[in-house]
Enzyme design. Sequence first.
Site, PDB file in Angstrom:
ATOM      1  N   GLY A  64       8.312 -27.513  -3.442  1.00 19.26           N
ATOM      2  CA  GLY A  64       7.832 -27.838  -2.089  1.00 19.26           C
ATOM      3  C   GLY A  64       6.384 -28.289  -2.014  1.00 19.26           C
TER       4      GLY A  64
ATOM      5  N   THR B 264       5.104 -31.270  -2.138  1.00 13.25           N
ATOM      6  CA  THR B 264       4.890 -32.463  -1.291  1.00 13.25           C
ATOM      7  C   THR B 264       4.723 -32.030   0.166  1.00 13.25           C
ATOM      8  OG1 THR B 264       6.364 -33.627  -2.802  1.00 13.25           O
ATOM      9  CG2 THR B 264       5.825 -34.759  -0.752  1.00 13.25           C
ATOM     10  N   TRP B 265       5.558 -31.099   0.575  1.00 12.02           N
ATOM     11  CA  TRP B 265       5.482 -30.560   1.940  1.00 12.02           C
ATOM     12  C   TRP B 265       4.131 -29.878   2.158  1.00 12.02           C
ATOM     13  CZ3 TRP B 265       9.067 -25.968   3.798  1.00 12.02           C
ATOM     14  CH2 TRP B 265       8.983 -25.851   5.188  1.00 12.02           C
TER      15      TRP B 265
ATOM     16  N   HIS C 243       0.535 -28.388 -11.818  1.00  7.29           N
ATOM     17  CA  HIS C 243       1.719 -27.593 -12.159  1.00  7.29           C
ATOM     18  C   HIS C 243       1.404 -26.595 -13.278  1.00  7.29           C
ATOM     19  CE1 HIS C 243       4.432 -29.725  -9.584  1.00  7.29           C
ATOM     20  NE2 HIS C 243       4.481 -30.841 -10.279  1.00  7.29           N
TER      21      HIS C 243
ATOM     22  N   SER D 125      17.166 -28.991  -7.037  1.00  2.00           N
ATOM     23  CA  SER D 125      16.218 -30.051  -6.667  1.00  2.00           C
ATOM     24  C   SER D 125      15.755 -30.809  -7.910  1.00  2.00           C
ATOM     25  CB  SER D 125      15.018 -29.409  -5.956  1.00  2.00           C
ATOM     26  OG  SER D 125      14.150 -30.391  -5.511  1.00  2.00           O
TER      27      SER D 125
ATOM     28  N   ARG E 210      14.496 -34.994  -0.253  1.00  7.37           N
ATOM     29  CA  ARG E 210      15.951 -35.023  -0.409  1.00  7.37           C
ATOM     30  C   ARG E 210      16.554 -34.264   0.763  1.00  7.37           C
ATOM     31  NH1 ARG E 210      20.209 -32.392  -3.082  1.00  7.37           N
ATOM     32  NH2 ARG E 210      18.881 -30.558  -3.275  1.00  7.37           N
TER      33      ARG E 210
ATOM     34  N   GLY F  25      15.758 -30.686   1.500  1.00 10.84           N
ATOM     35  CA  GLY F  25      14.764 -29.774   2.078  1.00 10.84           C
ATOM     36  C   GLY F  25      15.385 -28.556   2.740  1.00 10.84           C
TER      37      GLY F  25
HETATM   38  P1  PAP Z   1       7.118 -32.109  -6.996  1.00  9.64           P
HETATM   39  O1  PAP Z   1       7.143 -30.902  -7.848  1.00  9.64           O
HETATM   40  O2  PAP Z   1       7.571 -33.340  -7.719  1.00  9.64           O
HETATM   41  O3  PAP Z   1       5.818 -32.289  -6.267  1.00  9.64           O
HETATM   42  P2  PAP Z   1       8.150 -30.931  -4.648  1.00  9.64           P
HETATM   43  O4  PAP Z   1       7.590 -31.650  -3.501  1.00  9.64           O
HETATM   44  O5  PAP Z   1       7.474 -29.660  -5.034  1.00  9.64           O
HETATM   45  O6  PAP Z   1       8.253 -31.886  -5.877  1.00  9.64           O
HETATM   46  O7  PAP Z   1       9.676 -30.547  -4.347  1.00  9.64           O
HETATM   47  C1  PAP Z   1      10.577 -31.418  -3.774  1.00  9.64           C
HETATM   48  C2  PAP Z   1      11.471 -30.593  -2.878  1.00  9.64           C
HETATM   49  O8  PAP Z   1      10.785 -30.324  -1.644  1.00  9.64           O
HETATM   50  C3  PAP Z   1      12.740 -31.351  -2.489  1.00  9.64           C
HETATM   51  O9  PAP Z   1      13.742 -30.338  -2.306  1.00  9.64           O
HETATM   52  P3  PAP Z   1      15.319 -30.637  -2.349  1.00  9.64           P
HETATM   53  O10 PAP Z   1      15.573 -31.476  -3.545  1.00  9.64           O
HETATM   54  O11 PAP Z   1      15.968 -29.300  -2.422  1.00  9.64           O
HETATM   55  O12 PAP Z   1      15.627 -31.319  -1.079  1.00  9.64           O
HETATM   56  C4  PAP Z   1      12.341 -31.979  -1.182  1.00  9.64           C
HETATM   57  O13 PAP Z   1      13.411 -32.393  -0.370  1.00  9.64           O
HETATM   58  C5  PAP Z   1      11.560 -30.831  -0.562  1.00  9.64           C
HETATM   59  N1  PAP Z   1      10.671 -31.300   0.524  1.00  9.64           N
HETATM   60  C6  PAP Z   1       9.859 -32.377   0.518  1.00  9.64           C
HETATM   61  N2  PAP Z   1       9.247 -32.499   1.694  1.00  9.64           N
HETATM   62  C7  PAP Z   1       9.691 -31.482   2.476  1.00  9.64           C
HETATM   63  C8  PAP Z   1       9.438 -31.083   3.827  1.00  9.64           C
HETATM   64  N3  PAP Z   1       8.615 -31.768   4.596  1.00  9.64           N
HETATM   65  N4  PAP Z   1      10.082 -29.988   4.279  1.00  9.64           N
HETATM   66  C9  PAP Z   1      10.923 -29.271   3.512  1.00  9.64           C
HETATM   67  N5  PAP Z   1      11.213 -29.602   2.229  1.00  9.64           N
HETATM   68  C10 PAP Z   1      10.604 -30.702   1.721  1.00  9.64           C
END
Ligand code: PAP
Length: 342
Positions: free
Chosen positions: A73, A75-76, A137, A167, A304, A306
């Site tokens: 998470g 990016t969030w 990381h 994920s 994806r 989330g």
């Molecule tokens: P990274 O390690 O490459 O930075 P990272 O952002 O930590 O990736 O993780 C991506 C996950 O966060 C995805 O989860 P999923 O595959 O289970 O869907 C992604 O969808 C989710 N994510 C990104 N943005 C958000 C958001 N705004 N709210 C909730 N989940 C999010």
Amino acid sequence: MNQNQTQEQNIVLQKQVQNLKKSLPKANFIGSTILKYQGFWCSEQQIKNVIAFQTQFHARDSDIFIASIPKTGSTWLKSLLFSIVNRTTKHTQNPLLVNHPQELVYSLETDVYGNAFAYPRPHHLDELPSPRLLSTHLPYASLPESIKVSNCRVLYIARNPLDTLVSLYYFSIGVMNKYFSKDLIKRFISMFYPIPSMDDFFEACCEEKIPFWPFFDHVIGYWKASLEEPNKVLFVKYEDMKEDATYELKKIAQFVGMPFTTQEENEGVIEEIIEMCSIKSMKQLEVNKNGVINELFEKKSYFRKGEVGDWTHHFTPPMIEKMKKLMDEKLQGTGLSFKLSP
Ligand code: PAP
């Protein structure tokens, strides 16, 4: 440091890394070599960046780092942190409307000390205004000393291992599909490294041979640091953010020294940030739909589903049992637990 000195430093580093690589344990992760360095797995391509980060980076007291294991998470959290810190800055347009969150909070081992960039990066980190928002990381134990001894702050985001795994699986096969479809040679490579099934992937995860894993060492390292130094390390869980984003956002703002005022709360500033950074809003933005990060990762692949509990659609009962057993064993006595469903 001038350009010649930087080049010299890089040549020395390159030699050191070449020697080091010979002595490190190796494994394969979806077709690429990973090496066990300082107790964690690291991709062969990234190890030089990691060492450059460890040896060349100097933290400022005002720095704020987001630390995480991949796919938990970040990016969030990047979009939320950026919004908290810049909420009073006057912009003609919200930077999140024209930049992917990964472009607003630089990853140290990938962007800053990496070789491939799809977007402008700071030539010198010194040029970035304070507070610098950066991410990594790396496990806590492997962070550069200056991060540990300075008054900077570290926000760690953790997520339950089952959703993290799902994920990572979709992200990784997305990268493989894109990479392998590029030309004939890459299609040839794919004969030796076929797209793994979820079962294969799960087994690799149980062996923890995944970049930046072992999972539990990573999580527990930051968990302990957050207990020992609560003003320095804040431990946030993805599942808690999904459940009560307002509460978590207030906690984060307080931690970074920028708490929301009563007036801001009454004006709905917190809700605005949460809405802007929601996965639904982020997915709809043109800037997050097209293009790549670091010449490889599609911007849209960072958003994806989330959700909490997507793993229930992917694993068999024995796989679930195996992971739950591992979780119980590893987390026993730490006081740390994960929610597996919403
Ligand atoms: P990274 O390690 O490459 O930075 P990272 O952002 O930590 O990736 O993780 C991506 C996950 O966060 C995805 O989860 P999923 O595959 O289970 O869907 C992604 O969808 C989710 N994510 C990104 N943005 C958000 C958001 N705004 N709210 C909730 N989940 C999010």
